[in-house]
Motif scaffolding. Structure first.
Motif, PDB file in Angstrom:
ATOM      1  N   ARG A  20       0.836  -1.205   0.000  1.00 26.39           N
ATOM      2  CA  ARG A  20       0.000   0.000   0.000  1.00 26.39           C
ATOM      3  C   ARG A  20       0.865   1.247   0.000  1.00 26.39           C
ATOM      4  O   ARG A  20       0.614   2.201  -0.730  1.00 26.39           O
ATOM      5  CB  ARG A  20      -0.943  -0.007   1.221  1.00 26.39           C
ATOM      6  CG  ARG A  20      -1.886   1.191   1.260  1.00 26.39           C
ATOM      7  CD  ARG A  20      -2.807   1.146   0.041  1.00 26.39           C
ATOM      8  NE  ARG A  20      -3.513   2.371  -0.203  1.00 26.39           N
ATOM      9  CZ  ARG A  20      -3.070   3.362  -0.997  1.00 26.39           C
ATOM     10  NH1 ARG A  20      -1.890   3.290  -1.588  1.00 26.39           N
ATOM     11  NH2 ARG A  20      -3.815   4.424  -1.189  1.00 26.39           N
ATOM     12  N   GLY A  21       1.910   1.249   0.800  1.00 32.77           N
ATOM     13  CA  GLY A  21       2.820   2.391   0.838  1.00 32.77           C
ATOM     14  C   GLY A  21       3.573   2.591  -0.462  1.00 32.77           C
ATOM     15  O   GLY A  21       3.788   3.725  -0.900  1.00 32.77           O
ATOM     16  N   ALA A  22       3.963   1.510  -1.103  1.00 29.15           N
ATOM     17  CA  ALA A  22       4.704   1.599  -2.359  1.00 29.15           C
ATOM     18  C   ALA A  22       3.870   2.229  -3.471  1.00 29.15           C
ATOM     19  O   ALA A  22       4.399   2.938  -4.328  1.00 29.15           O
ATOM     20  CB  ALA A  22       5.174   0.214  -2.791  1.00 29.15           C
ATOM     21  N   LEU A  23       2.568   1.975  -3.463  1.00 29.48           N
ATOM     22  CA  LEU A  23       1.711   2.476  -4.532  1.00 29.48           C
ATOM     23  C   LEU A  23       1.171   3.876  -4.263  1.00 29.48           C
ATOM     24  O   LEU A  23       0.708   4.552  -5.185  1.00 29.48           O
ATOM     25  CB  LEU A  23       0.568   1.488  -4.786  1.00 29.48           C
ATOM     26  CG  LEU A  23       1.040   0.109  -5.256  1.00 29.48           C
ATOM     27  CD1 LEU A  23      -0.143  -0.804  -5.503  1.00 29.48           C
ATOM     28  CD2 LEU A  23       1.920   0.207  -6.486  1.00 29.48           C
ATOM     29  N   GLY A  24       1.240   4.307  -3.014  1.00 29.76           N
ATOM     30  CA  GLY A  24       0.897   5.683  -2.666  1.00 29.76           C
ATOM     31  C   GLY A  24      -0.396   6.180  -3.272  1.00 29.76           C
ATOM     32  O   GLY A  24      -1.419   5.507  -3.215  1.00 29.76           O
ATOM     33  N   ASP A  25      -0.323   7.360  -3.901  1.00 36.22           N
ATOM     34  CA  ASP A  25      -1.530   7.975  -4.445  1.00 36.22           C
ATOM     35  C   ASP A  25      -1.869   7.499  -5.863  1.00 36.22           C
ATOM     36  O   ASP A  25      -2.742   8.070  -6.511  1.00 36.22           O
ATOM     37  CB  ASP A  25      -1.413   9.499  -4.405  1.00 36.22           C
ATOM     38  CG  ASP A  25      -0.273  10.032  -5.263  1.00 36.22           C
ATOM     39  OD1 ASP A  25       0.464   9.237  -5.885  1.00 36.22           O
ATOM     40  OD2 ASP A  25      -0.110  11.267  -5.303  1.00 36.22           O
ATOM     41  N   THR A  85       6.788   3.347 -13.736  1.00 38.12           N
ATOM     42  CA  THR A  85       6.975   3.506 -15.166  1.00 38.12           C
ATOM     43  C   THR A  85       5.628   3.768 -15.833  1.00 38.12           C
ATOM     44  O   THR A  85       4.580   3.652 -15.199  1.00 38.12           O
ATOM     45  CB  THR A  85       7.612   2.243 -15.787  1.00 38.12           C
ATOM     46  OG1 THR A  85       6.691   1.149 -15.680  1.00 38.12           O
ATOM     47  CG2 THR A  85       8.910   1.863 -15.101  1.00 38.12           C
ATOM     48  N   ASP A  86       5.674   4.079 -17.087  1.00 36.38           N
ATOM     49  CA  ASP A  86       4.457   4.250 -17.891  1.00 36.38           C
ATOM     50  C   ASP A  86       3.474   5.202 -17.198  1.00 36.38           C
ATOM     51  O   ASP A  86       2.300   4.897 -17.033  1.00 36.38           O
ATOM     52  CB  ASP A  86       3.826   2.891 -18.171  1.00 36.38           C
ATOM     53  CG  ASP A  86       2.839   2.919 -19.323  1.00 36.38           C
ATOM     54  OD1 ASP A  86       2.920   3.849 -20.149  1.00 36.38           O
ATOM     55  OD2 ASP A  86       1.978   2.030 -19.384  1.00 36.38           O
ATOM     56  N   ASP A  87       3.993   6.350 -16.741  1.00 37.80           N
ATOM     57  CA  ASP A  87       3.179   7.360 -16.036  1.00 37.80           C
ATOM     58  C   ASP A  87       2.442   6.785 -14.837  1.00 37.80           C
ATOM     59  O   ASP A  87       1.311   7.171 -14.539  1.00 37.80           O
ATOM     60  CB  ASP A  87       2.188   8.028 -16.990  1.00 37.80           C
ATOM     61  CG  ASP A  87       2.883   8.881 -18.043  1.00 37.80           C
ATOM     62  OD1 ASP A  87       3.955   9.455 -17.725  1.00 37.80           O
ATOM     63  OD2 ASP A  87       2.371   8.968 -19.164  1.00 37.80           O
ATOM     64  N   GLY A  88       3.063   5.846 -14.136  1.00 43.96           N
ATOM     65  CA  GLY A  88       2.465   5.266 -12.937  1.00 43.96           C
ATOM     66  C   GLY A  88       1.483   4.149 -13.199  1.00 43.96           C
ATOM     67  O   GLY A  88       0.885   3.617 -12.271  1.00 43.96           O
ATOM     68  N   ARG A  89       1.329   3.753 -14.444  1.00 40.79           N
ATOM     69  CA  ARG A  89       0.414   2.634 -14.742  1.00 40.79           C
ATOM     70  C   ARG A  89       1.073   1.289 -14.477  1.00 40.79           C
ATOM     71  O   ARG A  89       0.395   0.279 -14.350  1.00 40.79           O
ATOM     72  CB  ARG A  89      -0.092   2.723 -16.178  1.00 40.79           C
ATOM     73  CG  ARG A  89      -1.044   3.898 -16.395  1.00 40.79           C
ATOM     74  CD  ARG A  89      -1.554   3.914 -17.805  1.00 40.79           C
ATOM     75  NE  ARG A  89      -0.447   4.128 -18.721  1.00 40.79           N
ATOM     76  CZ  ARG A  89      -0.368   5.124 -19.586  1.00 40.79           C
ATOM     77  NH1 ARG A  89      -1.330   5.992 -19.678  1.00 40.79           N
ATOM     78  NH2 ARG A  89       0.665   5.240 -20.378  1.00 40.79           N
ATOM     79  N   VAL A  90       2.402   1.283 -14.403  1.00 42.28           N
ATOM     80  CA  VAL A  90       3.152   0.078 -14.069  1.00 42.28           C
ATOM     81  C   VAL A  90       4.141   0.441 -12.967  1.00 42.28           C
ATOM     82  O   VAL A  90       4.858   1.437 -13.065  1.00 42.28           O
ATOM     83  CB  VAL A  90       3.908  -0.502 -15.292  1.00 42.28           C
ATOM     84  CG1 VAL A  90       4.768  -1.688 -14.890  1.00 42.28           C
ATOM     85  CG2 VAL A  90       2.927  -0.897 -16.392  1.00 42.28           C
ATOM     86  N   VAL A  91       4.145  -0.365 -11.915  1.00 38.95           N
ATOM     87  CA  VAL A  91       5.063  -0.170 -10.808  1.00 38.95           C
ATOM     88  C   VAL A  91       5.760  -1.502 -10.549  1.00 38.95           C
ATOM     89  O   VAL A  91       5.108  -2.544 -10.466  1.00 38.95           O
ATOM     90  CB  VAL A  91       4.327   0.303  -9.531  1.00 38.95           C
ATOM     91  CG1 VAL A  91       5.301   0.478  -8.383  1.00 38.95           C
ATOM     92  CG2 VAL A  91       3.567   1.593  -9.797  1.00 38.95           C
ATOM     93  N   VAL A  92       7.075  -1.456 -10.464  1.00 39.92           N
ATOM     94  CA  VAL A  92       7.859  -2.634 -10.110  1.00 39.92           C
ATOM     95  C   VAL A  92       8.369  -2.393  -8.697  1.00 39.92           C
ATOM     96  O   VAL A  92       8.970  -1.354  -8.414  1.00 39.92           O
ATOM     97  CB  VAL A  92       9.040  -2.843 -11.082  1.00 39.92           C
ATOM     98  CG1 VAL A  92       9.883  -4.034 -10.648  1.00 39.92           C
ATOM     99  CG2 VAL A  92       8.542  -3.003 -12.513  1.00 39.92           C
ATOM    100  N   ILE A  93       8.080  -3.360  -7.812  1.00 32.40           N
ATOM    101  CA  ILE A  93       8.582  -3.226  -6.449  1.00 32.40           C
ATOM    102  C   ILE A  93       9.497  -4.403  -6.128  1.00 32.40           C
ATOM    103  O   ILE A  93       9.226  -5.535  -6.517  1.00 32.40           O
ATOM    104  CB  ILE A  93       7.458  -3.090  -5.402  1.00 32.40           C
ATOM    105  CG1 ILE A  93       6.505  -4.277  -5.423  1.00 32.40           C
ATOM    106  CG2 ILE A  93       6.703  -1.787  -5.588  1.00 32.40           C
ATOM    107  CD1 ILE A  93       5.464  -4.260  -4.305  1.00 32.40           C
ATOM    108  N   GLU A  94      10.578  -4.094  -5.454  1.00 32.22           N
ATOM    109  CA  GLU A  94      11.502  -5.089  -4.920  1.00 32.22           C
ATOM    110  C   GLU A  94      11.435  -4.946  -3.411  1.00 32.22           C
ATOM    111  O   GLU A  94      11.409  -3.828  -2.894  1.00 32.22           O
ATOM    112  CB  GLU A  94      12.924  -4.816  -5.404  1.00 32.22           C
ATOM    113  CG  GLU A  94      13.076  -4.792  -6.913  1.00 32.22           C
ATOM    114  CD  GLU A  94      14.472  -4.350  -7.307  1.00 32.22           C
ATOM    115  OE1 GLU A  94      15.437  -5.077  -6.994  1.00 32.22           O
ATOM    116  OE2 GLU A  94      14.593  -3.263  -7.914  1.00 32.22           O
TER     117      GLU A  94
END
Length: 144
Positions: A20-25, A85-94
């Protein structure tokens, strides 16, 4: 969270909080299951006993995580690195998770990378990679 509709998932709360924190707003909702679309596709690219490679829909994902929470307690989730990436439409989290296998009391530490596609401010697709050897070692270790 103990008094909420998600109380059954308390054993994995650190993981949910990290995501949840990684994806923020970029997404709407307070809890992990609030930010997942009704028709989410949750895909894991590894074999984990009792866990399917593809889960379709929020209801099935919730059922699977309830079983996960019955078997593993996550005490911490950390070392987050987020790539938007992709204006926030794709997020990669490690990230890493640290916990205990409840049946054996063996410590569980693992590393993950997840590729998350967001549509309409919800997680639409999740593709997960993990350190399979770490999981195997924790599951096969003798009880303490």
């Amino acid at each position: 969270m103990p008094n909420s509709k998600y109380a059954a998932y308390e054993p994995v709360k650190p993981y949910f909080d990290l995501v949840r924190g990684a994806l923020g707003d970029l997404v709407d909702g307070a809890h992990f299951f609030d930010i997942v679309s009704d028709d989410v596709v949750y895909e894991v690219l590894y074999d984990f006993p009792g866990w399917p490679r593809i889960i379709r829909g929020r209801a099935d994902l919730m059922a699977r995580f309830a079983g996960y929470a019955d078997n593993i307690r996550i005490e911490a989730a950390d070392r987050l690195i987020a790539h938007k990436t992709d204006d926030g439409r794709v997020v990669v989290i490690e990230y890493e998770v640290h916990g205990t296998i409840l049946a054996t009391r063996v410590k569980y530490n693992n590393r993950f990378a997840s590729i998350i596609r967001i549509e309409d401010r919800k997680i639409a697709h999740w593709r997960d990679y993990m350190d399979s050897l770490a999981a195997w070692n924790a599951l096969m270790a003798p009880a303490r």
